[in-house]
Design a protein around this motif. Sequence first.
Motif, PDB file in Angstrom:
ATOM      1  N   TYR A 174       3.022   1.538   9.857  1.00 38.19           N
ATOM      2  CA  TYR A 174       2.765   3.032  10.216  1.00 38.19           C
ATOM      3  C   TYR A 174       3.988   3.684  10.159  1.00 38.19           C
ATOM      4  O   TYR A 174       5.184   3.363  10.911  1.00 38.19           O
ATOM      5  N   ARG A 175       4.120   4.459   9.302  1.00 35.82           N
ATOM      6  CA  ARG A 175       5.484   5.311   9.234  1.00 35.82           C
ATOM      7  C   ARG A 175       5.251   7.108   9.685  1.00 35.82           C
ATOM      8  O   ARG A 175       4.236   7.603   9.308  1.00 35.82           O
ATOM      9  N   ILE A 176       6.180   7.321  10.636  1.00 34.70           N
ATOM     10  CA  ILE A 176       6.041   8.553  11.060  1.00 34.70           C
ATOM     11  C   ILE A 176       7.089   9.490  10.457  1.00 34.70           C
ATOM     12  O   ILE A 176       8.178   9.174  10.322  1.00 34.70           O
ATOM     13  N   GLY A 177       6.368  10.820  10.205  1.00 33.40           N
ATOM     14  CA  GLY A 177       7.360  11.972   9.623  1.00 33.40           C
ATOM     15  C   GLY A 177       7.861  11.770   8.511  1.00 33.40           C
ATOM     16  O   GLY A 177       8.913  11.634   8.209  1.00 33.40           O
ATOM     17  N   GLY A 181       0.079   2.015   5.976  1.00 29.15           N
ATOM     18  CA  GLY A 181      -0.256   1.179   4.748  1.00 29.15           C
ATOM     19  C   GLY A 181      -1.125   0.088   5.284  1.00 29.15           C
ATOM     20  O   GLY A 181      -0.580  -0.679   6.340  1.00 29.15           O
ATOM     21  N   ILE A 182      -2.069  -0.305   5.099  1.00 34.38           N
ATOM     22  CA  ILE A 182      -3.178  -1.386   5.419  1.00 34.38           C
ATOM     23  C   ILE A 182      -3.335  -2.458   4.520  1.00 34.38           C
ATOM     24  O   ILE A 182      -3.842  -2.076   3.455  1.00 34.38           O
ATOM     25  N   LEU A 183      -2.788  -3.602   4.876  1.00 33.79           N
ATOM     26  CA  LEU A 183      -3.264  -4.688   3.947  1.00 33.79           C
ATOM     27  C   LEU A 183      -4.224  -5.712   4.533  1.00 33.79           C
ATOM     28  O   LEU A 183      -4.055  -6.152   5.730  1.00 33.79           O
ATOM     29  N   LEU A 184      -5.236  -6.177   4.102  1.00 30.30           N
ATOM     30  CA  LEU A 184      -6.194  -6.714   4.504  1.00 30.30           C
ATOM     31  C   LEU A 184      -5.947  -8.118   4.015  1.00 30.30           C
ATOM     32  O   LEU A 184      -6.024  -8.548   2.903  1.00 30.30           O
ATOM     33  N   GLY A 185      -6.099  -9.243   4.830  1.00 26.89           N
ATOM     34  CA  GLY A 185      -5.952 -10.500   4.712  1.00 26.89           C
ATOM     35  C   GLY A 185      -6.938 -11.320   4.473  1.00 26.89           C
ATOM     36  O   GLY A 185      -8.383 -10.782   4.558  1.00 26.89           O
ATOM     37  N   ARG A 186      -7.139 -12.456   3.554  1.00 28.00           N
ATOM     38  CA  ARG A 186      -8.169 -13.169   3.309  1.00 28.00           C
ATOM     39  C   ARG A 186      -9.115 -13.607   4.321  1.00 28.00           C
ATOM     40  O   ARG A 186     -10.367 -13.539   4.198  1.00 28.00           O
ATOM     41  N   SER A 187      -8.474 -13.946   5.411  1.00 32.67           N
ATOM     42  CA  SER A 187      -9.597 -14.168   6.552  1.00 32.67           C
ATOM     43  C   SER A 187      -9.681 -13.034   7.451  1.00 32.67           C
ATOM     44  O   SER A 187      -9.978 -13.310   8.752  1.00 32.67           O
ATOM     45  N   GLY A 188      -9.445 -11.947   7.103  1.00 31.45           N
ATOM     46  CA  GLY A 188     -10.097 -10.702   7.974  1.00 31.45           C
ATOM     47  C   GLY A 188      -8.816 -10.194   8.891  1.00 31.45           C
ATOM     48  O   GLY A 188      -8.994  -9.066   9.352  1.00 31.45           O
ATOM     49  N   PRO A 193       0.732  -1.298  -0.019  1.00 26.47           N
ATOM     50  CA  PRO A 193      -0.035   0.102   0.133  1.00 26.47           C
ATOM     51  C   PRO A 193       0.759   1.267  -0.001  1.00 26.47           C
ATOM     52  O   PRO A 193       0.394   2.259  -0.658  1.00 26.47           O
ATOM     53  N   LEU A 194       1.926   1.241   0.610  1.00 28.53           N
ATOM     54  CA  LEU A 194       2.885   2.569   0.831  1.00 28.53           C
ATOM     55  C   LEU A 194       3.379   2.876  -0.537  1.00 28.53           C
ATOM     56  O   LEU A 194       3.770   3.994  -0.921  1.00 28.53           O
ATOM     57  N   GLU A 195       3.589   1.889  -1.375  1.00 26.59           N
ATOM     58  CA  GLU A 195       4.367   2.014  -2.826  1.00 26.59           C
ATOM     59  C   GLU A 195       3.617   2.864  -3.715  1.00 26.59           C
ATOM     60  O   GLU A 195       3.946   3.654  -4.485  1.00 26.59           O
ATOM     61  N   SER A 196       2.218   3.254  -3.180  1.00 29.50           N
ATOM     62  CA  SER A 196       1.590   4.049  -3.855  1.00 29.50           C
ATOM     63  C   SER A 196       1.562   5.585  -3.856  1.00 29.50           C
ATOM     64  O   SER A 196       1.124   6.383  -4.403  1.00 29.50           O
ATOM     65  N   ILE A 197       2.492   5.808  -2.697  1.00 25.13           N
ATOM     66  CA  ILE A 197       2.676   7.381  -2.262  1.00 25.13           C
ATOM     67  C   ILE A 197       3.990   7.758  -3.059  1.00 25.13           C
ATOM     68  O   ILE A 197       5.221   7.518  -2.548  1.00 25.13           O
ATOM     69  N   SER A 198       3.815   8.446  -4.191  1.00 26.44           N
ATOM     70  CA  SER A 198       4.856   9.080  -4.876  1.00 26.44           C
ATOM     71  C   SER A 198       5.236  10.407  -4.422  1.00 26.44           C
ATOM     72  O   SER A 198       4.583  10.894  -3.434  1.00 26.44           O
ATOM     73  N   ALA A 199       6.468  10.687  -5.083  1.00 25.14           N
ATOM     74  CA  ALA A 199       6.919  12.320  -4.633  1.00 25.14           C
ATOM     75  C   ALA A 199       5.788  13.205  -4.829  1.00 25.14           C
ATOM     76  O   ALA A 199       5.456  14.398  -4.144  1.00 25.14           O
TER      77      ALA A 199
END
Length: 109
Positions: free
Chosen positions: A104-107, A91-98, A55-61
Motif C-alpha cells: 500500500y502506497r500513500i500519496g 498492489g495485491i499479490l495472490l499466493g497459490r495457497s490463498g 502489480p504496482l508496476e502497471s501504474i504508468s505516468a
Amino acid sequence: FSSRRRHTRLQGDWSSDVCSSDLKEGEIGIVARSASNEIVFIEVKTRSTAAFGDPLESISAEKLHRLQMLALAWLATHQLLGSPYRLDVAGILLGRSGELSIDYRIGIS
C-alpha cells in the motif's frame, strides 16, 4: 484494507462518463475519507502471480494522470472541489495457497 487504515469507505467502483480530450471514461476502485478528513482515491491492482511483474508496476505516468483527472471529476460530481484529497495505490499479490501480499502506497504522484 482501507478500514485497517482508519478510512471510511464512501464509494466503490465509481465510474465516470465524462467526455473530454483528457478523459473519456474511467473508474476509481475505492473512494474513502481518511481519519484526517482527506478524500482518498485508491487504485487497486491485483495479480495472481508475479510472473508478469509487481502489480504496482502497471501504474504508468499516463495511468496516474488519468487517476488524477478521475479524482477531480469525482470531487466535482460530489460538489467537493477544493477539498483535501490524495491518490493511494494498493498492489495485491495472490499466493497459490490463498495468502495475500499487500503493498500500500500513500500519496502517489
